[in-house]
Design a protein around this motif. Structure first.
Motif, PDB file in Angstrom:
ATOM      1  N   HIS A  49     -12.582 -64.188 -80.300  1.00  0.00           N
ATOM      2  CA  HIS A  49     -11.629 -63.078 -80.343  1.00  0.00           C
ATOM      3  C   HIS A  49     -10.593 -63.315 -81.442  1.00  0.00           C
ATOM      4  O   HIS A  49     -10.260 -62.391 -82.202  1.00  0.00           O
ATOM      5  CB  HIS A  49     -10.942 -62.918 -78.983  1.00  0.00           C
ATOM      6  N   ALA A  50     -10.106 -64.517 -81.541  1.00  0.00           N
ATOM      7  CA  ALA A  50      -9.128 -64.852 -82.575  1.00  0.00           C
ATOM      8  C   ALA A  50      -9.728 -64.669 -83.962  1.00  0.00           C
ATOM      9  O   ALA A  50      -9.082 -64.122 -84.860  1.00  0.00           O
ATOM     10  CB  ALA A  50      -8.631 -66.284 -82.393  1.00  0.00           C
ATOM     11  N   GLY A  51     -10.964 -65.098 -84.136  1.00  0.00           N
ATOM     12  CA  GLY A  51     -11.632 -64.950 -85.429  1.00  0.00           C
ATOM     13  C   GLY A  51     -11.793 -63.488 -85.819  1.00  0.00           C
ATOM     14  O   GLY A  51     -11.492 -63.098 -86.955  1.00  0.00           O
ATOM     15  N   VAL A  52     -12.261 -62.673 -84.873  1.00  0.00           N
ATOM     16  CA  VAL A  52     -12.434 -61.246 -85.138  1.00  0.00           C
ATOM     17  C   VAL A  52     -11.086 -60.612 -85.468  1.00  0.00           C
ATOM     18  O   VAL A  52     -10.973 -59.839 -86.427  1.00  0.00           O
ATOM     19  CB  VAL A  52     -13.109 -60.540 -83.938  1.00  0.00           C
ATOM     20  N   SER A  53     -10.066 -60.948 -84.716  1.00  0.00           N
ATOM     21  CA  SER A  53      -8.729 -60.404 -84.960  1.00  0.00           C
ATOM     22  C   SER A  53      -8.225 -60.788 -86.344  1.00  0.00           C
ATOM     23  O   SER A  53      -7.653 -59.960 -87.063  1.00  0.00           O
ATOM     24  CB  SER A  53      -7.752 -60.904 -83.894  1.00  0.00           C
ATOM     25  N   LEU A  54      -8.443 -62.029 -86.736  1.00  0.00           N
ATOM     26  CA  LEU A  54      -8.001 -62.478 -88.058  1.00  0.00           C
ATOM     27  C   LEU A  54      -8.757 -61.775 -89.179  1.00  0.00           C
ATOM     28  O   LEU A  54      -8.168 -61.426 -90.201  1.00  0.00           O
ATOM     29  CB  LEU A  54      -8.147 -63.995 -88.176  1.00  0.00           C
ATOM     30  N   TRP A  55     -10.060 -61.572 -89.013  1.00  0.00           N
ATOM     31  CA  TRP A  55     -10.830 -60.835 -90.026  1.00  0.00           C
ATOM     32  C   TRP A  55     -10.284 -59.429 -90.196  1.00  0.00           C
ATOM     33  O   TRP A  55     -10.118 -58.955 -91.306  1.00  0.00           O
ATOM     34  CB  TRP A  55     -12.304 -60.762 -89.654  1.00  0.00           C
ATOM     35  N   ILE A  56     -10.000 -58.761 -89.077  1.00  0.00           N
ATOM     36  CA  ILE A  56      -9.468 -57.402 -89.139  1.00  0.00           C
ATOM     37  C   ILE A  56      -8.120 -57.400 -89.855  1.00  0.00           C
ATOM     38  O   ILE A  56      -7.889 -56.599 -90.766  1.00  0.00           O
ATOM     39  CB  ILE A  56      -9.338 -56.795 -87.721  1.00  0.00           C
ATOM     40  N   LYS A  57      -7.230 -58.299 -89.451  1.00  0.00           N
ATOM     41  CA  LYS A  57      -5.903 -58.375 -90.068  1.00  0.00           C
ATOM     42  C   LYS A  57      -5.980 -58.742 -91.548  1.00  0.00           C
ATOM     43  O   LYS A  57      -5.120 -58.353 -92.331  1.00  0.00           O
ATOM     44  CB  LYS A  57      -5.019 -59.381 -89.331  1.00  0.00           C
ATOM     45  N   GLY A  68      -8.137 -57.673 -93.556  1.00  0.00           N
ATOM     46  CA  GLY A  68      -8.633 -56.538 -94.326  1.00  0.00           C
ATOM     47  C   GLY A  68     -10.129 -56.480 -94.503  1.00  0.00           C
ATOM     48  O   GLY A  68     -10.622 -55.688 -95.309  1.00  0.00           O
ATOM     49  N   VAL A  69     -10.865 -57.313 -93.781  1.00  0.00           N
ATOM     50  CA  VAL A  69     -12.327 -57.252 -93.854  1.00  0.00           C
ATOM     51  C   VAL A  69     -12.769 -55.910 -93.274  1.00  0.00           C
ATOM     52  O   VAL A  69     -12.229 -55.452 -92.263  1.00  0.00           O
ATOM     53  CB  VAL A  69     -12.974 -58.426 -93.075  1.00  0.00           C
ATOM     54  N   ASP A  70     -13.716 -55.274 -93.932  1.00  0.00           N
ATOM     55  CA  ASP A  70     -14.218 -53.976 -93.492  1.00  0.00           C
ATOM     56  C   ASP A  70     -14.676 -54.054 -92.031  1.00  0.00           C
ATOM     57  O   ASP A  70     -15.406 -54.990 -91.669  1.00  0.00           O
ATOM     58  CB  ASP A  70     -15.396 -53.565 -94.387  1.00  0.00           C
ATOM     59  N   PRO A  71     -14.249 -53.107 -91.178  1.00  0.00           N
ATOM     60  CA  PRO A  71     -14.628 -53.157 -89.759  1.00  0.00           C
ATOM     61  C   PRO A  71     -16.122 -53.211 -89.497  1.00  0.00           C
ATOM     62  O   PRO A  71     -16.569 -53.868 -88.563  1.00  0.00           O
ATOM     63  CB  PRO A  71     -14.013 -51.876 -89.182  1.00  0.00           C
ATOM     64  N   VAL A  72     -16.913 -52.560 -90.334  1.00  0.00           N
ATOM     65  CA  VAL A  72     -18.371 -52.621 -90.166  1.00  0.00           C
ATOM     66  C   VAL A  72     -18.865 -54.047 -90.406  1.00  0.00           C
ATOM     67  O   VAL A  72     -19.723 -54.554 -89.681  1.00  0.00           O
ATOM     68  CB  VAL A  72     -19.085 -51.612 -91.091  1.00  0.00           C
ATOM     69  N   GLU A  73     -18.292 -54.712 -91.393  1.00  0.00           N
ATOM     70  CA  GLU A  73     -18.651 -56.111 -91.663  1.00  0.00           C
ATOM     71  C   GLU A  73     -18.178 -57.023 -90.541  1.00  0.00           C
ATOM     72  O   GLU A  73     -18.890 -57.947 -90.143  1.00  0.00           O
ATOM     73  CB  GLU A  73     -18.061 -56.562 -93.007  1.00  0.00           C
ATOM     74  N   VAL A  74     -16.982 -56.776 -90.023  1.00  0.00           N
ATOM     75  CA  VAL A  74     -16.479 -57.573 -88.899  1.00  0.00           C
ATOM     76  C   VAL A  74     -17.426 -57.433 -87.706  1.00  0.00           C
ATOM     77  O   VAL A  74     -17.786 -58.429 -87.069  1.00  0.00           O
ATOM     78  CB  VAL A  74     -15.042 -57.160 -88.508  1.00  0.00           C
ATOM     79  N   LYS A 113      -6.530 -51.277 -80.985  1.00  0.00           N
ATOM     80  CA  LYS A 113      -5.100 -51.434 -81.292  1.00  0.00           C
ATOM     81  C   LYS A 113      -4.911 -52.148 -82.635  1.00  0.00           C
ATOM     82  O   LYS A 113      -4.106 -51.730 -83.458  1.00  0.00           O
ATOM     83  CB  LYS A 113      -4.410 -52.212 -80.171  1.00  0.00           C
ATOM     84  N   ILE A 114      -5.673 -53.198 -82.847  1.00  0.00           N
ATOM     85  CA  ILE A 114      -5.571 -53.941 -84.113  1.00  0.00           C
ATOM     86  C   ILE A 114      -6.078 -53.082 -85.267  1.00  0.00           C
ATOM     87  O   ILE A 114      -5.470 -53.028 -86.331  1.00  0.00           O
ATOM     88  CB  ILE A 114      -6.369 -55.261 -84.041  1.00  0.00           C
ATOM     89  N   LEU A 115      -7.191 -52.398 -85.051  1.00  0.00           N
ATOM     90  CA  LEU A 115      -7.761 -51.562 -86.104  1.00  0.00           C
ATOM     91  C   LEU A 115      -6.813 -50.422 -86.471  1.00  0.00           C
ATOM     92  O   LEU A 115      -6.631 -50.119 -87.638  1.00  0.00           O
ATOM     93  CB  LEU A 115      -9.123 -51.012 -85.676  1.00  0.00           C
ATOM     94  N   ARG A 116      -6.197 -49.803 -85.487  1.00  0.00           N
ATOM     95  CA  ARG A 116      -5.245 -48.725 -85.765  1.00  0.00           C
ATOM     96  C   ARG A 116      -4.049 -49.256 -86.552  1.00  0.00           C
ATOM     97  O   ARG A 116      -3.611 -48.634 -87.500  1.00  0.00           O
ATOM     98  CB  ARG A 116      -4.772 -48.072 -84.474  1.00  0.00           C
ATOM     99  N   GLY A 117      -3.550 -50.416 -86.162  1.00  0.00           N
ATOM    100  CA  GLY A 117      -2.429 -51.009 -86.889  1.00  0.00           C
ATOM    101  C   GLY A 117      -2.797 -51.326 -88.321  1.00  0.00           C
ATOM    102  O   GLY A 117      -2.027 -51.110 -89.244  1.00  0.00           O
ATOM    103  N   HIS A 118      -4.006 -51.795 -88.516  1.00  0.00           N
ATOM    104  CA  HIS A 118      -4.501 -52.117 -89.855  1.00  0.00           C
ATOM    105  C   HIS A 118      -4.651 -50.836 -90.672  1.00  0.00           C
ATOM    106  O   HIS A 118      -4.301 -50.786 -91.845  1.00  0.00           O
ATOM    107  CB  HIS A 118      -5.826 -52.859 -89.768  1.00  0.00           C
TER     108      HIS A 118
END
Length: 58
Positions: free
Chosen positions: A14-22, A24-30, A47-52
């Motif tokens: 979960h932490a890794g996915v959250s860090l990738w999103i934050k 700026g890694v493309d959500p499809v790639e994440v 929530k993280i994606l919307r904030g990003h």
């Protein structure tokens, strides 16, 4: 030795996915890296994606 890391299964994942999103890694790639669909990514990380998304359009 005990560690507070990974007390709950998948907490590091979960932490890794959250860090990738934050980062700026493309959500499809994440989603691909995490091994699930973009729909699942949105369901659990909306929530993280919307904030990003807000930060990237500002």
């Amino acid at each position: 030795m005990t560690t507070p890391l990974a007390k709950v299964p998948y907490s590091l994942r979960h932490a890794g996915v959250s860090l990738w999103i934050k980062a700026g890694v493309d959500p499809v790639e994440v989603a691909r890296r995490a091994g699930h669909s973009p729909a699942v990514l949105w369901k659990f990380y909306a929530k993280i994606l919307r904030g990003h998304q807000d930060a990237s359009t500002a």
